[in-house]
Design a protein around this motif. Structure first.
Motif: not given
Length: 577
Positions: A119-120, A122-123, A160-161, A346-347, A375-376
């Protein structure tokens, strides 16, 4: 450690070598080359589709690619054999030392085995439950609550976050109905006789709320028109219902990070801002929609409305955001709410909806796509219905809620762990039968029992080892774990990191419960074979070193079972009686 990634890397290296040797064109894309378990375990340990996916771009026969690739792969000491099957699939058998290395990796990494940085950071916002605040959660909400919570845990486990969010639907007419229903219970608390008309909520759960309202305001609202009490009672009742919802969720071990009120969107300019954001992109216009499918033109009254050009973002038709009388549609606050989520950075967004919201999927995805300029991503998971059974027969419990079976009824019957696990024994979009007897049954046919029993068996082995005086801190000689039944356990353990990644990528936590059942099956098979083959027993009277190695295998199984149960939100059972 992800052995599947390691072997895939070996396949890619071999393919690159083939390119250098002129056996493959130089400009091939290897992104779709996969390494996974073969459909039939008898065919090998791992299989790759490399020849199948590269044949067309390489303008070669799959079998020719597979034959050449096999030659390169067997030069790798980790790969004992590579055999071509069918039109070009390549089945590989791995050296036994690799499977023994899996045990070593689990022991070394412990609870971190299988975790990843996929998830690196990502939110991700996971919105789930989001039931109307008009009463306790029912059995249908239970499945969505468990699914959403397990998905959030899975994504957290995969790096992930994650934010767990509940959207309080307190802006619609249903909360006015709630307020009127509580007012009736308030009158009842004052000794008056009341009648619950159609459309009100007659459940017993509102009796204590009516009493609390009486204790708060006394006789202030008696014989008063609703213009004097509606707003205050609505706020009071909503707060009490959300307290009930939080308690219901807590009984399942669920704690939200954020509760977001729909009411906060009204009169604050947030809806207007969201619609203006779409308007600035040329996506809001005044127009007249075509008649819905199935409606005859003579049964349809065309009228001009404010529309969102959702067809430009994948929807079937454009959608109204404002009615002809100037009032917002139900869609408008949902757009504003998701605009707020996008604005929070958020991603990725995930919404967990009931199956009856299927018609909302495309329009919501279109809105998020438009608001975020693509983008999301928004993934919407629909949760199918739950049917209750007892002894194989449809079952209805006492409906203290007035109209439905509650979440708390289910949890009180079978416990939170069994409830959560069983709710994840089917994919979210498949109907689920919940049979109270089967959920509590102590048999292989009950997945939650079978998995918990494996963990309890490991604990039993550890207790007996301590009682025998074995040094459980001693370094195990894992080369002694070479029987096919022991290697079968290693192979299943090796799938854990891959399964976590696959489940997280597809947002499908049910894959974890399926995997745990399979792992438990391999462990039980090994354990039971010890009845006939003494050399497979975990405790060897004549060799402490051999016992330590076999106990290490059991500990590895426990590490992964506990990790998987943790994702599902199920407490591991120490022993079973």
């Amino acid at each position: 450690m992800n052995l599947f990634d390691d072997i895939r890397a070996a396949v890619l290296t071999a393919l690159e070598t083939m390119q250098t040797a002129g056996e493959l064109p130089a400009d091939l894309d290897f992104a779709n080359v996969a390494v996974e378990p073969p459909r039939d375990a008898a065919h090998g340990d791992m299989a790759t589709n490399a020849a199948m996916v590269l044949a067309k771009p390489a303008k070669m026969k799959p079998r020719d690619i597979a034959d050449a690739l096999a030659v390169h792969l067997v030069s790798d000491a980790r790969i004992e054999s590579a055999e071509v099957a069918g039109p070009g699939f390549l089945n590989m058998r791995l050296a036994v030392t690799l499977w023994q290395d899996v045990f070593a990796a689990v022991l070394e990494q412990g609870a971190a085995f299988g975790r990843s940085d996929m998830g690196q950071g990502k939110k991700v916002n996971v919105e789930y439950v989001s039931a109307n605040p008009t009463g306790p959660l029912h059995v249908g909400h239970t499945r969505g609550a468990v699914f959403g919570d397990a998905l959030a845990s899975l994504l957290d486990y995969a790096g992930y976050d994650v934010t767990r969010e509940y959207y309080i639907n307190d802006g619609g007419a249903q909360v006015d109905v709630l307020a009127r229903s509580v007012y009736l219970r308030y009158l009842e608390a004052h000794g008056q006789e009341v009648a619950f008309e159609d459309g009100t909520y007659p459940g017993d759960y509102l009796i204590p709320v009516g009493v609390e309202l009486k204790n708060k305001v006394g006789a202030a609202f008696l014989d008063k028109g609703e213009q004097f009490w509606l707003a205050e009672v609505r706020e009071f009742a909503t707060e009490k219902m959300m307290d009930l919802v939080r308690a219901d969720l807590a009984s399942l071990g669920i704690k939200m990070d954020k509760f977001y009120s729909e009411k906060s969107l009204y009169g604050t300019g947030r809806i207007e801002a969201a619609i203006e954001a779409l308007k600035s992109k040329g996506l809001i216009y005044e127009g007249v929609l075509e008649p819905p499918k199935g409606k005859k033109p003579e049964d349809w009254e065309p009228r001009e409305q404010t529309l969102f050009r959702s067809t430009e973002h994948g929807d079937d038709v454009d959608r109204p955001v404002m009615k002809s009388d100037g009032a917002w549609t139900y869609f408008a606050p949902d757009i504003a709410y998701h605009y707020d989520k996008v604005s929070r950075g958020y991603d990725m967004l995930i919404d967990v909806f009931g199956a009856d919201h299927g018609g909302y999927v495309k329009r919501m995805k279109a809105a998020v796509s438009a608001l975020s300029d693509g983008r999301v991503p928004l993934d919407i998971k629909l949760i199918q219905l739950v049917k209750l059974f007892k002894n194989g027969e449809p079952f209805k419990m006492s409906k203290r809620a007035g109209t439905f079976v509650t979440l708390r009824d289910v949890v009180d019957q079978v416990g939170p762990g069994a409830t959560r696990f069983h709710m994840l024994t089917r994919k979210n979009d498949a109907p689920l039968d919940f049979d109270f007897d089967k959920v509590l049954e102590q048999s292989k046919d009950n997945p939650v029992f079978y998995v918990q029993y494996a963990n309890a068996r490991v604990n039993s082995v550890l207790r007996k080892a301590r009682d025998a005086g074995f040094d459980l801190n001693a370094t195990p000689d894992l080369s002694q774990l070479d029987h096919e039944a022991e290697i079968a356990v290693a192979k299943k353990l090796a799938e854990w990191p891959r399964m976590v990644a696959l489940a997280a990528r597809t947002n499908e936590p049910h894959r974890i419960s399926f995997y745990l059942y399979d792992l438990a099956s391999e462990f039980h098979a090994l354990y039971n074979r010890g009845n006939d083959l003494p050399e497979l027993r975990f405790l060897q009277d004549d060799s402490e070193a051999t016992s330590i190695s076999k106990i290490a295998l059991a500990r590895c199984v426990q590490v992964v079972i506990c990790a998987g149960l943790g994702i599902l939100g199920v407490e591991p059972v120490e022993e079973m009686r």
